[in-house]
Design a protein around this motif. Structure first.
Motif, PDB file in Angstrom:
ATOM      1  N   ASN A   1       0.841  -1.187   0.000  1.00 17.25           N
ATOM      2  CA  ASN A   1       0.000   0.000   0.000  1.00 17.25           C
ATOM      3  C   ASN A   1       0.882   1.245   0.000  1.00 17.25           C
ATOM      4  O   ASN A   1       2.016   1.204   0.470  1.00 17.25           O
ATOM      5  CB  ASN A   1      -0.914  -0.015   1.229  1.00 17.25           C
ATOM      6  CG  ASN A   1      -2.086   0.910   1.109  1.00 17.25           C
ATOM      7  OD1 ASN A   1      -2.450   1.357   0.026  1.00 17.25           O
ATOM      8  ND2 ASN A   1      -2.690   1.229   2.235  1.00 17.25           N
ATOM      9  N   MET A   2       0.370   2.338  -0.496  1.00 16.01           N
ATOM     10  CA  MET A   2       1.089   3.615  -0.558  1.00 16.01           C
ATOM     11  C   MET A   2       2.416   3.494  -1.313  1.00 16.01           C
ATOM     12  O   MET A   2       3.426   4.056  -0.934  1.00 16.01           O
ATOM     13  CB  MET A   2       1.293   4.193   0.845  1.00 16.01           C
ATOM     14  CG  MET A   2      -0.022   4.459   1.558  1.00 16.01           C
ATOM     15  SD  MET A   2       0.113   5.365   3.097  1.00 16.01           S
ATOM     16  CE  MET A   2       0.881   4.153   4.157  1.00 16.01           C
ATOM     17  N   SER A   3       2.368   2.737  -2.421  1.00 16.91           N
ATOM     18  CA  SER A   3       3.575   2.476  -3.200  1.00 16.91           C
ATOM     19  C   SER A   3       4.102   3.719  -3.895  1.00 16.91           C
ATOM     20  O   SER A   3       5.309   3.849  -4.085  1.00 16.91           O
ATOM     21  CB  SER A   3       3.290   1.404  -4.254  1.00 16.91           C
ATOM     22  OG  SER A   3       2.905   0.204  -3.630  1.00 16.91           O
ATOM     23  N   TRP A   4       3.216   4.606  -4.309  1.00 16.28           N
ATOM     24  CA  TRP A   4       3.626   5.839  -4.963  1.00 16.28           C
ATOM     25  C   TRP A   4       2.500   6.849  -4.858  1.00 16.28           C
ATOM     26  O   TRP A   4       1.385   6.534  -4.476  1.00 16.28           O
ATOM     27  CB  TRP A   4       3.965   5.596  -6.436  1.00 16.28           C
ATOM     28  CG  TRP A   4       2.790   5.199  -7.274  1.00 16.28           C
ATOM     29  CD1 TRP A   4       1.857   6.027  -7.859  1.00 16.28           C
ATOM     30  CD2 TRP A   4       2.365   3.875  -7.570  1.00 16.28           C
ATOM     31  NE1 TRP A   4       0.906   5.293  -8.515  1.00 16.28           N
ATOM     32  CE2 TRP A   4       1.192   3.964  -8.359  1.00 16.28           C
ATOM     33  CE3 TRP A   4       2.870   2.612  -7.280  1.00 16.28           C
ATOM     34  CZ2 TRP A   4       0.525   2.846  -8.834  1.00 16.28           C
ATOM     35  CZ3 TRP A   4       2.200   1.503  -7.758  1.00 16.28           C
ATOM     36  CH2 TRP A   4       1.046   1.635  -8.526  1.00 16.28           C
ATOM     37  N   TYR A   5       2.838   8.078  -5.226  1.00 15.54           N
ATOM     38  CA  TYR A   5       1.858   9.151  -5.287  1.00 15.54           C
ATOM     39  C   TYR A   5       2.070   9.871  -6.609  1.00 15.54           C
ATOM     40  O   TYR A   5       3.179  10.319  -6.909  1.00 15.54           O
ATOM     41  CB  TYR A   5       2.041  10.121  -4.114  1.00 15.54           C
ATOM     42  CG  TYR A   5       1.103  11.304  -4.153  1.00 15.54           C
ATOM     43  CD1 TYR A   5      -0.254  11.148  -3.913  1.00 15.54           C
ATOM     44  CD2 TYR A   5       1.581  12.583  -4.425  1.00 15.54           C
ATOM     45  CE1 TYR A   5      -1.117  12.222  -3.945  1.00 15.54           C
ATOM     46  CE2 TYR A   5       0.718  13.669  -4.453  1.00 15.54           C
ATOM     47  CZ  TYR A   5      -0.624  13.485  -4.214  1.00 15.54           C
ATOM     48  OH  TYR A   5      -1.484  14.544  -4.247  1.00 15.54           O
ATOM     49  N   ASP A   6       1.029   9.939  -7.426  1.00 21.70           N
ATOM     50  CA  ASP A   6       1.114  10.650  -8.704  1.00 21.70           C
ATOM     51  C   ASP A   6       0.784  12.116  -8.466  1.00 21.70           C
ATOM     52  O   ASP A   6      -0.287  12.452  -7.949  1.00 21.70           O
ATOM     53  CB  ASP A   6       0.154  10.048  -9.728  1.00 21.70           C
ATOM     54  CG  ASP A   6       0.641   8.710 -10.251  1.00 21.70           C
ATOM     55  OD1 ASP A   6       1.861   8.492 -10.285  1.00 21.70           O
ATOM     56  OD2 ASP A   6      -0.206   7.870 -10.632  1.00 21.70           O
ATOM     57  N   HIS A   7       1.735  12.974  -8.841  1.00 20.67           N
ATOM     58  CA  HIS A   7       1.565  14.416  -8.640  1.00 20.67           C
ATOM     59  C   HIS A   7       2.108  15.164  -9.846  1.00 20.67           C
ATOM     60  O   HIS A   7       3.296  15.022 -10.177  1.00 20.67           O
ATOM     61  CB  HIS A   7       2.291  14.868  -7.370  1.00 20.67           C
ATOM     62  CG  HIS A   7       2.224  16.345  -7.157  1.00 20.67           C
ATOM     63  ND1 HIS A   7       1.064  16.980  -6.792  1.00 20.67           N
ATOM     64  CD2 HIS A   7       3.164  17.308  -7.271  1.00 20.67           C
ATOM     65  CE1 HIS A   7       1.297  18.270  -6.677  1.00 20.67           C
ATOM     66  NE2 HIS A   7       2.555  18.490  -6.963  1.00 20.67           N
ATOM     67  N   ALA A   8       1.257  15.908 -10.489  1.00 16.78           N
ATOM     68  CA  ALA A   8       1.648  16.757 -11.626  1.00 16.78           C
ATOM     69  C   ALA A   8       2.427  15.972 -12.678  1.00 16.78           C
ATOM     70  O   ALA A   8       3.456  16.425 -13.172  1.00 16.78           O
ATOM     71  CB  ALA A   8       2.446  17.962 -11.127  1.00 16.78           C
ATOM     72  N   GLY A   9       1.940  14.766 -12.974  1.00 20.97           N
ATOM     73  CA  GLY A   9       2.578  13.955 -14.000  1.00 20.97           C
ATOM     74  C   GLY A   9       3.831  13.228 -13.567  1.00 20.97           C
ATOM     75  O   GLY A   9       4.486  12.579 -14.372  1.00 20.97           O
ATOM     76  N   GLU A  10       4.164  13.326 -12.301  1.00 22.33           N
ATOM     77  CA  GLU A  10       5.359  12.657 -11.791  1.00 22.33           C
ATOM     78  C   GLU A  10       4.952  11.610 -10.752  1.00 22.33           C
ATOM     79  O   GLU A  10       4.105  11.865  -9.902  1.00 22.33           O
ATOM     80  CB  GLU A  10       6.298  13.685 -11.151  1.00 22.33           C
ATOM     81  CG  GLU A  10       7.611  13.111 -10.695  1.00 22.33           C
ATOM     82  CD  GLU A  10       8.536  14.175 -10.106  1.00 22.33           C
ATOM     83  OE1 GLU A  10       9.623  13.795  -9.660  1.00 22.33           O
ATOM     84  OE2 GLU A  10       8.161  15.354 -10.072  1.00 22.33           O
TER      85      GLU A  10
END
Length: 154
Positions: free
Chosen positions: A66-75
Motif C-alpha cells: 500500500n502507498m507504493s507511490w503518489y502521482d503528482h503533476a505527472g510525476e
C-alpha cells in the motif's frame, strides 16, 4: 453452511499476532494477506506478521503493498521508498517454503480516503455503478486474484 460468509476480511494492525492466531485457530480455512508499505521498517513488521503462519497451520495467500507511490503533476513520487512488498513476498516465500506472491501495489490516493469517509467502496461511484478509475480497477484485479478468478479488467 447457510449464513456463513464466503470471505471475511479482518484488517489487523501490526503487532496483533495473538488476534491473528486466534482467528486462524477458529477458522480452519483462514488464509492471510499481508499488507505493508514500501519502507524497510514496515516490511520487517509485515514479515513477522506473516510468520504467524508457522505457528498456526494457515497459508499466506500473498502480499499487498500500500502507498507504493503518489502521482503528482505527472510525476510518480515514491514517498516511502520502494520494494517493501517484494521484500516481504521474497522473505515469506523463503521462510514458509512456498511461493508467496506480491498481489498488488496500490498508490497513495487521497480519493480513497474521501470515498471511504463517504461510506462507499473505492470500486463504486456515488450512484452505485462501477467506478472506471485506475484505483478501482486495481482493487478489482486484487479481489479477483484473491477469489481465484480471471485478473483481467472488469
Amino acid at each position: 453452511m447457510v449464513g456463513e460468509p464466503d470471505v471475511l476480511v479482518l484488517d489487523l494492525a501490526p503487532g496483533t499476532g495473538d488476534m491473528a492466531i486466534s482467528v486462524a485457530q477458529a477458522l480452519p480455512n483462514a488464509e492471510l494477506v499481508i499488507v505493508t508499505t514500501p519502507q524497510p521498517s514496515a516490511s520487517d513488521v509485515a514479515v513477522r506478521s506473516g510468520l504467524v503462519a508457522l505457528q498456526v497451520p494457515t497459508k499466506v495467500r500473498g502480499v499487498v503493498e500500500n502507498m507504493s507511490w503518489y502521482d503528482h503533476a505527472g510525476e510518480r513520487l515514491r514517498i516511502f521508498g520502494q520494494g517493501g512488498g517484494q521484500r516481504v513476498a521474497d522473505q515469506l516465500s523463503q521462510a514458509l517454503d512456498y511461493p508467496v506472491p506480491l498481489l498488488a501495489q496500490l498508490p497513495l490516493d487521497p480519493d480513497i480516503r474521501q470515498v471511504g469517509e463517504a461510506g462507499r467502496p473505492a470500486v463504486l461511484q456515488a450512484d452505485g455503478s462501477l467506478a472506471q478509475t485506475p484505483l478501482a480497477e486495481q482493487f478489482t484485479v486484487l479481489a479477483r486474484r484473491l477469489m481465484g478468478g480471471p485478473t483481467g479488467k472488469a
